[in-house]
Design an enzyme around this catalytic site. Sequence first.
Site, PDB file in Angstrom:
ATOM      1  N   CYS A 156      37.281  34.351  31.996  1.00 46.51           N
ATOM      2  CA  CYS A 156      38.735  34.382  31.821  1.00 46.51           C
ATOM      3  C   CYS A 156      39.290  32.984  31.549  1.00 46.51           C
ATOM      4  CB  CYS A 156      39.387  34.984  33.067  1.00 46.51           C
ATOM      5  SG  CYS A 156      41.185  35.004  32.985  1.00 46.51           S
ATOM      6  N   CYS A 163      42.600  32.143  33.255  1.00 50.39           N
ATOM      7  CA  CYS A 163      42.484  31.849  34.689  1.00 50.39           C
ATOM      8  C   CYS A 163      41.862  30.469  34.920  1.00 50.39           C
ATOM      9  CB  CYS A 163      41.573  32.851  35.399  1.00 50.39           C
ATOM     10  SG  CYS A 163      41.723  34.546  34.870  1.00 50.39           S
ATOM     11  N   ASP A 164      40.814  30.150  34.195  1.00 49.97           N
ATOM     12  CA  ASP A 164      39.998  28.986  34.543  1.00 49.97           C
ATOM     13  C   ASP A 164      40.021  27.852  33.520  1.00 49.97           C
ATOM     14  OD1 ASP A 164      39.176  30.326  36.837  1.00 49.97           O
ATOM     15  OD2 ASP A 164      37.534  31.321  35.801  1.00 49.97           O
TER      16      ASP A 164
END
Length: 316
Positions: free
Chosen positions: A141, A144-145
């Site tokens: 992701c 997200c990261d």
Amino acid sequence: MIEEIMQYDTVIIGSGPAGYTAAIYAARANLNPVVFTGMEPGGQLTTTTDVDNFPGYPDGITGPDMMADLQKQAERFGTKVIYEYITEANLATEVGQIHKLKTSSGKEIHAKTVIISTGATAKYLGLDDEKKYAGSGVSACATCDGFFYKGKDVAVIGGGDTAAEEATYLSKLCKKVYLLIRRDEMRASKAMQEKVFKTQNIEVMFNHELIGLEGDMVVQKANIINNKTNEKSSLELDGVFIAIGHTPNTDLFKTQLNMDEMGYLVTEDKSTKTNLPGVFAAGDVQDSVYRQAITAAGTGCMAALDAEKYILQNFS
Ligand code: NDP
């Protein structure tokens, strides 16, 4: 021995942000909800490290801590959390009928409404190194990261729209993005491909596959192979994003609920209603596009409101 049948107004299947948000709203509406956590309590977020994009956490929070907070909040209003998964679903087809479920320990559950928030699972390549470096250089992701790879070099694996989108997103944060595609063409839409090819710091590598990762605690090198020439090489980098698709967790409902061609549950426009009365879907299990914790939470809230209305209309 006759097992006692457990009866609930609202049964929530799945314990990610959608499930717990549905539980918070359902509990506050006195629907006496129960959450069956499934095999991965807390859902996909428990496999990420820091979450910096969920409103309300100005300093960020780890995925597991956020899910623990959501569970605590749901329990504060009386939600029952059961660490089991549902093995059988016999969903009612008529308005006002009771849905019947079975749990992994064999308990029978009866529910006036069911909220399905079983999420989706990111596909991985199946390499041992993906597990070894999970959260230490391997992610599925970018939103997200990606932030943790600011100014660094990364690779994205996959040639579909997700991979193209992740590569484009990462190109704005990272110094260099390698896009490894197993065939000699991309599956992504022409528009997305154009974006990728126009971006200077994305290097598209057709006919390349990831075969292994190396690094001291964190990823420092990706070993790759050209599947046309069988030539092996390696890339010095800090992170690898696997973007080869997601599988919605909908096997249990295959013969009963309407799904799209990828297996995502179909909901009625602007609601969480499925094709069966009293059955609602929230979160990634019905969303192949946005797939964010906050959008999952939003649809979880909608599902609880839809369930409350259904019960008021059909059981009072
Ligand atoms: P897709 O199934 O469309 O693409 C998966 C990609 O991963 C393909 O390039 C596939 O290669 C590759 N792949 C699969 N398995 C492997 C493997 N083992 N090793 C290497 N590569 C592999 O998944 P997406 O998640 O990209 O998209 C899912 C759906 O969501 C699509 O319909 C897409 O259009 C949609 N979507 C739309 C977006 C938007 O509109 N903004 C954004 C993201 C997704 P191959 O082609 O060879 O099979």
